[in-house]
Design an enzyme around this catalytic site. Structure first.
Site, PDB file in Angstrom:
ATOM      1  N   ASP A 100      -9.211  -1.598   1.025  1.00 28.60           N
ATOM      2  CA  ASP A 100      -8.164  -1.782   2.043  1.00 28.60           C
ATOM      3  C   ASP A 100      -8.557  -2.913   2.989  1.00 28.60           C
ATOM      4  O   ASP A 100      -9.745  -3.193   3.166  1.00 28.60           O
ATOM      5  CB  ASP A 100      -8.042  -0.520   2.924  1.00 28.60           C
ATOM      6  CG  ASP A 100      -7.371   0.642   2.207  1.00 28.60           C
ATOM      7  OD1 ASP A 100      -6.879   0.464   1.093  1.00 28.60           O
ATOM      8  OD2 ASP A 100      -7.351   1.728   2.813  1.00 28.60           O
TER       9      ASP A 100
ATOM     10  N   ARG B 297      -3.523  -6.765  -3.525  1.00 24.80           N
ATOM     11  CA  ARG B 297      -2.403  -5.981  -2.990  1.00 24.80           C
ATOM     12  C   ARG B 297      -1.894  -6.742  -1.764  1.00 24.80           C
ATOM     13  O   ARG B 297      -2.641  -6.937  -0.806  1.00 24.80           O
ATOM     14  CB  ARG B 297      -2.906  -4.604  -2.574  1.00 24.80           C
ATOM     15  CG  ARG B 297      -1.904  -3.797  -1.772  1.00 24.80           C
ATOM     16  CD  ARG B 297      -2.591  -2.720  -0.928  1.00 24.80           C
ATOM     17  NE  ARG B 297      -3.344  -1.780  -1.726  1.00 24.80           N
ATOM     18  CZ  ARG B 297      -4.272  -0.953  -1.208  1.00 24.80           C
ATOM     19  NH1 ARG B 297      -4.536  -0.967   0.079  1.00 24.80           N
ATOM     20  NH2 ARG B 297      -4.930  -0.137  -1.981  1.00 24.80           N
TER      21      ARG B 297
ATOM     22  N   GLY C 220       0.910  -5.673   6.766  1.00 31.62           N
ATOM     23  CA  GLY C 220      -0.145  -5.540   7.777  1.00 31.62           C
ATOM     24  C   GLY C 220       0.221  -4.482   8.789  1.00 31.62           C
ATOM     25  O   GLY C 220       1.350  -4.475   9.302  1.00 31.62           O
ATOM     26  N   ALA C 221      -0.723  -3.577   9.079  1.00 28.13           N
ATOM     27  CA  ALA C 221      -0.407  -2.376   9.854  1.00 28.13           C
ATOM     28  C   ALA C 221      -1.061  -2.320  11.230  1.00 28.13           C
ATOM     29  O   ALA C 221      -0.875  -1.344  11.942  1.00 28.13           O
ATOM     30  CB  ALA C 221      -0.822  -1.146   9.048  1.00 28.13           C
TER      31      ALA C 221
ATOM     32  N   ARG D 224       0.132   4.627  12.817  1.00 21.81           N
ATOM     33  CA  ARG D 224       0.549   3.361  12.194  1.00 21.81           C
ATOM     34  C   ARG D 224       1.826   3.561  11.376  1.00 21.81           C
ATOM     35  O   ARG D 224       2.686   2.693  11.337  1.00 21.81           O
ATOM     36  CB  ARG D 224      -0.579   2.775  11.330  1.00 21.81           C
ATOM     37  CG  ARG D 224      -1.766   2.275  12.160  1.00 21.81           C
ATOM     38  CD  ARG D 224      -2.661   1.345  11.371  1.00 21.81           C
ATOM     39  NE  ARG D 224      -3.370   1.996  10.311  1.00 21.81           N
ATOM     40  CZ  ARG D 224      -4.566   2.589  10.432  1.00 21.81           C
ATOM     41  NH1 ARG D 224      -5.190   2.591  11.592  1.00 21.81           N
ATOM     42  NH2 ARG D 224      -5.134   3.162   9.399  1.00 21.81           N
ATOM     43  N   ARG D 225       1.959   4.743  10.723  1.00 23.74           N
ATOM     44  CA  ARG D 225       3.190   5.025   9.948  1.00 23.74           C
ATOM     45  C   ARG D 225       4.385   5.142  10.898  1.00 23.74           C
ATOM     46  O   ARG D 225       5.474   4.679  10.598  1.00 23.74           O
ATOM     47  CB  ARG D 225       3.069   6.319   9.137  1.00 23.74           C
ATOM     48  CG  ARG D 225       1.957   6.358   8.098  1.00 23.74           C
ATOM     49  CD  ARG D 225       2.144   5.424   6.928  1.00 23.74           C
ATOM     50  NE  ARG D 225       1.819   4.039   7.154  1.00 23.74           N
ATOM     51  CZ  ARG D 225       0.586   3.507   7.110  1.00 23.74           C
ATOM     52  NH1 ARG D 225      -0.448   4.236   6.865  1.00 23.74           N
ATOM     53  NH2 ARG D 225       0.413   2.211   7.302  1.00 23.74           N
TER      54      ARG D 225
HETATM   55  C1  LIG Z   1       0.340   0.821  -1.242  1.00 27.36           C
HETATM   56  C2  LIG Z   1       0.160   0.346   0.173  1.00 27.36           C
HETATM   57  C3  LIG Z   1      -1.109   0.042   0.636  1.00 27.36           C
HETATM   58  C4  LIG Z   1      -1.294  -0.424   1.945  1.00 27.36           C
HETATM   59  N1  LIG Z   1      -2.535  -0.845   2.340  1.00 27.36           N
HETATM   60  C5  LIG Z   1      -2.679  -1.456   3.549  1.00 27.36           C
HETATM   61  C6  LIG Z   1      -3.917  -2.067   3.928  1.00 27.36           C
HETATM   62  O1  LIG Z   1      -4.908  -2.041   3.188  1.00 27.36           O
HETATM   63  N2  LIG Z   1      -3.975  -2.675   5.145  1.00 27.36           N
HETATM   64  C7  LIG Z   1      -2.889  -2.744   5.992  1.00 27.36           C
HETATM   65  O2  LIG Z   1      -2.992  -3.357   7.064  1.00 27.36           O
HETATM   66  N3  LIG Z   1      -1.716  -2.166   5.655  1.00 27.36           N
HETATM   67  C8  LIG Z   1      -1.582  -1.525   4.463  1.00 27.36           C
HETATM   68  N4  LIG Z   1      -0.368  -0.977   4.129  1.00 27.36           N
HETATM   69  C9  LIG Z   1       0.707  -0.837   5.157  1.00 27.36           C
HETATM   70  C10 LIG Z   1       1.516  -2.119   5.305  1.00 27.36           C
HETATM   71  O3  LIG Z   1       0.747  -3.128   5.911  1.00 27.36           O
HETATM   72  C11 LIG Z   1       2.773  -1.889   6.160  1.00 27.36           C
HETATM   73  O4  LIG Z   1       2.388  -1.489   7.442  1.00 27.36           O
HETATM   74  C12 LIG Z   1       3.722  -0.855   5.595  1.00 27.36           C
HETATM   75  O5  LIG Z   1       3.794  -0.913   4.205  1.00 27.36           O
HETATM   76  C13 LIG Z   1       5.150  -1.059   6.193  1.00 27.36           C
HETATM   77  O6  LIG Z   1       5.626  -2.315   5.836  1.00 27.36           O
HETATM   78  P1  LIG Z   1       6.723  -2.553   4.690  1.00 27.36           P
HETATM   79  O7  LIG Z   1       6.194  -3.609   3.786  1.00 27.36           O
HETATM   80  O8  LIG Z   1       7.065  -1.289   4.028  1.00 27.36           O
HETATM   81  O9  LIG Z   1       7.964  -3.213   5.398  1.00 27.36           O
HETATM   82  P2  LIG Z   1       8.783  -2.848   6.708  1.00 27.36           P
HETATM   83  O10 LIG Z   1       9.639  -4.034   6.961  1.00 27.36           O
HETATM   84  O11 LIG Z   1       7.888  -2.360   7.778  1.00 27.36           O
HETATM   85  O12 LIG Z   1       9.671  -1.643   6.236  1.00 27.36           O
HETATM   86  C14 LIG Z   1      10.768  -1.813   5.348  1.00 27.36           C
HETATM   87  C15 LIG Z   1      11.552  -0.528   5.306  1.00 27.36           C
HETATM   88  O13 LIG Z   1      10.763   0.501   4.695  1.00 27.36           O
HETATM   89  C16 LIG Z   1      10.935   1.718   5.366  1.00 27.36           C
HETATM   90  N5  LIG Z   1       9.653   2.122   5.961  1.00 27.36           N
HETATM   91  C17 LIG Z   1       8.555   1.358   6.163  1.00 27.36           C
HETATM   92  N6  LIG Z   1       7.561   2.063   6.708  1.00 27.36           N
HETATM   93  C18 LIG Z   1       8.065   3.308   6.881  1.00 27.36           C
HETATM   94  C19 LIG Z   1       7.546   4.496   7.411  1.00 27.36           C
HETATM   95  N7  LIG Z   1       6.303   4.560   7.899  1.00 27.36           N
HETATM   96  N8  LIG Z   1       8.338   5.591   7.429  1.00 27.36           N
HETATM   97  C20 LIG Z   1       9.593   5.567   6.941  1.00 27.36           C
HETATM   98  N9  LIG Z   1      10.143   4.454   6.414  1.00 27.36           N
HETATM   99  C21 LIG Z   1       9.399   3.356   6.399  1.00 27.36           C
HETATM  100  C22 LIG Z   1      11.986   1.505   6.412  1.00 27.36           C
HETATM  101  O14 LIG Z   1      13.251   1.792   5.858  1.00 27.36           O
HETATM  102  C23 LIG Z   1      11.886   0.034   6.705  1.00 27.36           C
HETATM  103  O15 LIG Z   1      13.073  -0.506   7.193  1.00 27.36           O
HETATM  104  C24 LIG Z   1      -0.165  -0.522   2.819  1.00 27.36           C
HETATM  105  C25 LIG Z   1       1.111  -0.216   2.339  1.00 27.36           C
HETATM  106  C26 LIG Z   1       1.296   0.202   1.046  1.00 27.36           C
HETATM  107  C27 LIG Z   1       2.676   0.486   0.560  1.00 27.36           C
END
Ligand SMILES: Cc1cc2nc3c(=O)[nH]c(=O)nc-3n(C[C@H](O)[C@H](O)[C@H](O)COP(=O)(O)OP(=O)(O)OC[C@H]3O[C@@H](n4cnc5c(N)ncnc54)[C@H](O)[C@@H]3O)c2cc1C
Length: 309
Positions: free
Chosen positions: A132, A182, A186-187, A291-292
């Site tokens: 990660d 991957r 970014g979270a 973060r979620r």
């Molecule tokens: C497999 C995987 C591994 C990851 N690993 C990392 C990592 O190593 N480091 C890191 O910094 N981040 C990681 N993340 C988190 C990532 O950085 C984002 O914070 C997260 O995926 C939300 O962004 P998004 O791309 O879904 O787009 P967004 O634009 O944030 O979301 C798009 C749409 O998805 C839905 N959605 C998104 N998040 C949520 C939620 N929490 N609850 C409900 N609906 C939601 C909503 O409808 C939103 O409008 C990971 C995510 C995934 C899927």
């Protein structure tokens, strides 16, 4: 980025809030939407429930920024056991680890040794270890750690964050190695000096990075792209790019988090797309859960509704 996002991300690192929230019933109930349980057995059960749909998985134990060496040892032993249990279960499930869980913030060589143990076991068990990406101060040490391990095995991949300005260069430097990457948005809470403040810029960079990694010259042995997003229009645009450019199926997988966009996960699986769902479990869920919530502030209303039954 929204004020609510910043507030939730700041709260994610507050120990006082963490202590109280993790003991509060309605918070624990609302977490269950994103987490099948606190134990590895819960995660394995969730993985086997997804299997009939053709959905494969990645398991990750929650925890970060450990403060004691013996905790890093416990985490390493735990993941070694998880690799054994996955092999025994017959599931197609990989693991994903945070470098600070393996001791990166305590002692870099300890973290290297712990990761070496995991990749050696992954070799034995025909499995795969994802690394990660955490907050921006960890990007350089995490990339160093990854490069060092990638020189020994192709059974390792790394997450890179589209919100960071630097990621385009990092991607370019990794392409010649043939790497499993991957791409995520970014979270973490990052300052505008290092990360795009505007969501539309993050989304544009996401598309750019993915299409770079799907290009013919990036398709080398060991290379695979995880399109890790719940942003369906963005994922669909990338699917169109993939079709138009005849990108082979072996070059990519979609990846999402357990419990998010369940309907879309089922749709991708029904359409025959390769999808991996990352399942988190463990007792240390507070910062991860915040973060979620920050990703979709509407989730806060879900928590409030849970509070009132
Ligand atoms: C497999 C995987 C591994 C990851 N690993 C990392 C990592 O190593 N480091 C890191 O910094 N981040 C990681 N993340 C988190 C990532 O950085 C984002 O914070 C997260 O995926 C939300 O962004 P998004 O791309 O879904 O787009 P967004 O634009 O944030 O979301 C798009 C749409 O998805 C839905 N959605 C998104 N998040 C949520 C939620 N929490 N609850 C409900 N609906 C939601 C909503 O409808 C939103 O409008 C990971 C995510 C995934 C899927």
């Amino acid at each position: 980025m929204s004020l609510m996002r910043n507030v939730l991300l700041a709260a994610s690192t507050n120990p006082w809030l963490r202590d109280r929230a993790t003991k509060t019933g309605f918070v624990r109930r609302s977490v269950s939407r994103f987490m099948p349980g606190e134990q590895i057995d819960d995660a394995l059960r969730a993985a086997s429930e997804l299997k009939p749909q053709g959905i494969t998985t990645i398991l990750t134990k929650l925890g970060e920024n450990l403060t004691r060496v013996d905790e890093a040892e416990q985490v390493t032993l735990h993941y070694l056991d998880v690799l054994d249990r996955i092999a025994a279960s017959g599931l197609d499930a990989q693991i994903s680890v945070k470098p600070t869980q393996l001791g990166l913030g305590l002692d870099r060589s300890l973290c290297e040794r712990n990761l070496d143990r995991l990749i050696a076991r992954a070799e034995q068990r025909n499995n795969f270890v994802w690394v990660d990406m955490e907050g921006s101060p960890y990007v350089d040490p995490t990339l160093d750690l990854f490069r060092r391990s990638r020189a020994k095995t192709a059974r390792i991949g790394i997450a890179l964050q589209a919100y960071l300005y630097r990621t385009e260069k990092d991607v370019e430097s990794l392409v010649p190695l043939g790497v499993a990457i991957r791409i995520v948005k970014g979270a973490y809470l990052e300052p505008p000096e290092v990360a795009f403040p505007k969501k539309s810029d993050v989304d544009a960079n996401y598309y750019k990075l993915c299409t770079r990694l799907l290009a013919a010259d990036a398709r080398k042995p060991g290379a695979i792209l995880h399109i890790a997003t719940h942003d369906i229009p963005l994922a669909d645009r990338l699917a169109t790019y993939i079709t138009q450019n005849h990108v082979p199926e072996s070059a990519y997988e979609f990846a999402m988090l357990y419990g998010i966009q369940r309907g879309q996960q089922a749709r991708l699986a029904r359409d025959g797309k390769r999808l991996r769902v990352l399942i988190s479990y463990g007792e240390y869920w507070f910062p991860w859960y915040m973060r979620r919530l920050a990703e979709r502030p509407a989730n806060v209303w879900f928590v409030v509704r849970t509070m009132f039954g």
